[in-house]
Design a protein around this motif. Structure first.
Motif, PDB file in Angstrom:
ATOM      1  N   LYS A  38      13.204  21.058  43.024  1.00 53.87           N
ATOM      2  CA  LYS A  38      13.116  20.193  41.863  1.00 53.87           C
ATOM      3  C   LYS A  38      14.334  19.298  41.717  1.00 53.87           C
ATOM      4  O   LYS A  38      14.238  18.165  41.255  1.00 53.87           O
ATOM      5  CB  LYS A  38      12.952  21.052  40.608  1.00 53.87           C
ATOM      6  CG  LYS A  38      12.298  20.336  39.493  1.00 53.87           C
ATOM      7  CD  LYS A  38      11.854  21.185  38.307  1.00 53.87           C
ATOM      8  CE  LYS A  38      12.622  22.408  38.014  1.00 53.87           C
ATOM      9  NZ  LYS A  38      12.271  22.989  36.706  1.00 53.87           N
TER      10      LYS A  38
ATOM     11  N   LYS B 133       9.940  23.290  47.803  1.00 54.87           N
ATOM     12  CA  LYS B 133       9.079  23.690  46.700  1.00 54.87           C
ATOM     13  C   LYS B 133       7.935  24.572  47.181  1.00 54.87           C
ATOM     14  O   LYS B 133       7.636  25.601  46.573  1.00 54.87           O
ATOM     15  CB  LYS B 133       8.540  22.443  46.005  1.00 54.87           C
ATOM     16  CG  LYS B 133       7.701  22.738  44.784  1.00 54.87           C
ATOM     17  CD  LYS B 133       7.395  21.465  44.033  1.00 54.87           C
ATOM     18  CE  LYS B 133       5.992  21.040  44.316  1.00 54.87           C
ATOM     19  NZ  LYS B 133       5.563  19.886  43.536  1.00 54.87           N
TER      20      LYS B 133
ATOM     21  N   MET C 125      12.072  27.082  44.414  1.00 57.75           N
ATOM     22  CA  MET C 125      11.337  26.071  43.639  1.00 57.75           C
ATOM     23  C   MET C 125      12.294  25.226  42.815  1.00 57.75           C
ATOM     24  O   MET C 125      12.099  24.026  42.680  1.00 57.75           O
ATOM     25  CB  MET C 125      10.302  26.739  42.733  1.00 57.75           C
ATOM     26  CG  MET C 125       9.093  27.219  43.499  1.00 57.75           C
ATOM     27  SD  MET C 125       7.708  27.705  42.474  1.00 57.75           S
ATOM     28  CE  MET C 125       8.375  29.024  41.535  1.00 57.75           C
TER      29      MET C 125
ATOM     30  N   GLY D 275       9.050  27.972  48.207  1.00 57.21           N
ATOM     31  CA  GLY D 275       9.290  28.749  46.996  1.00 57.21           C
ATOM     32  C   GLY D 275       8.011  29.320  46.422  1.00 57.21           C
ATOM     33  O   GLY D 275       7.970  30.475  45.995  1.00 57.21           O
ATOM     34  N   ILE D 276       6.966  28.530  46.420  1.00 55.56           N
ATOM     35  CA  ILE D 276       5.677  29.005  45.915  1.00 55.56           C
ATOM     36  C   ILE D 276       5.142  30.130  46.792  1.00 55.56           C
ATOM     37  O   ILE D 276       4.653  31.142  46.290  1.00 55.56           O
ATOM     38  CB  ILE D 276       4.666  27.838  45.819  1.00 55.56           C
ATOM     39  CG1 ILE D 276       5.101  26.867  44.724  1.00 55.56           C
ATOM     40  CG2 ILE D 276       3.259  28.350  45.555  1.00 55.56           C
ATOM     41  CD1 ILE D 276       4.327  25.575  44.690  1.00 55.56           C
TER      42      ILE D 276
END
Length: 57
Positions: free
Chosen positions: A55, A2, A51, A5-6
């Motif tokens: 999840k 995550k 991201m 990805g950010i």
């Protein structure tokens, strides 16, 4: 994943703003701007994918 990805999303977004220099239109960009924009767009979409992978886990 995550956070990776950010980071990719932010780097891609900043790269889009920096490489295009606020000029609109593919035909108005130099070769370097086109390459930078393409790479930044790839990073942007890679960030979205990373991201989403973070999840589902």
């Amino acid at each position: 994943m995550k956070y990776a990805g950010i980071v990719a999303l932010v780097v891609g977004t900043v790269g889009l703003a920096v490489t295009t220099r606020g000029v609109r239109g593919w035909e108005n960009w130099t070769g370097r701007q086109k390459k930078g924009m393409s790479l930044s767009a790839f990073l942007f979409f890679l960030g979205i994918v990373l991201m989403n992978l973070g999840k589902s886990g």
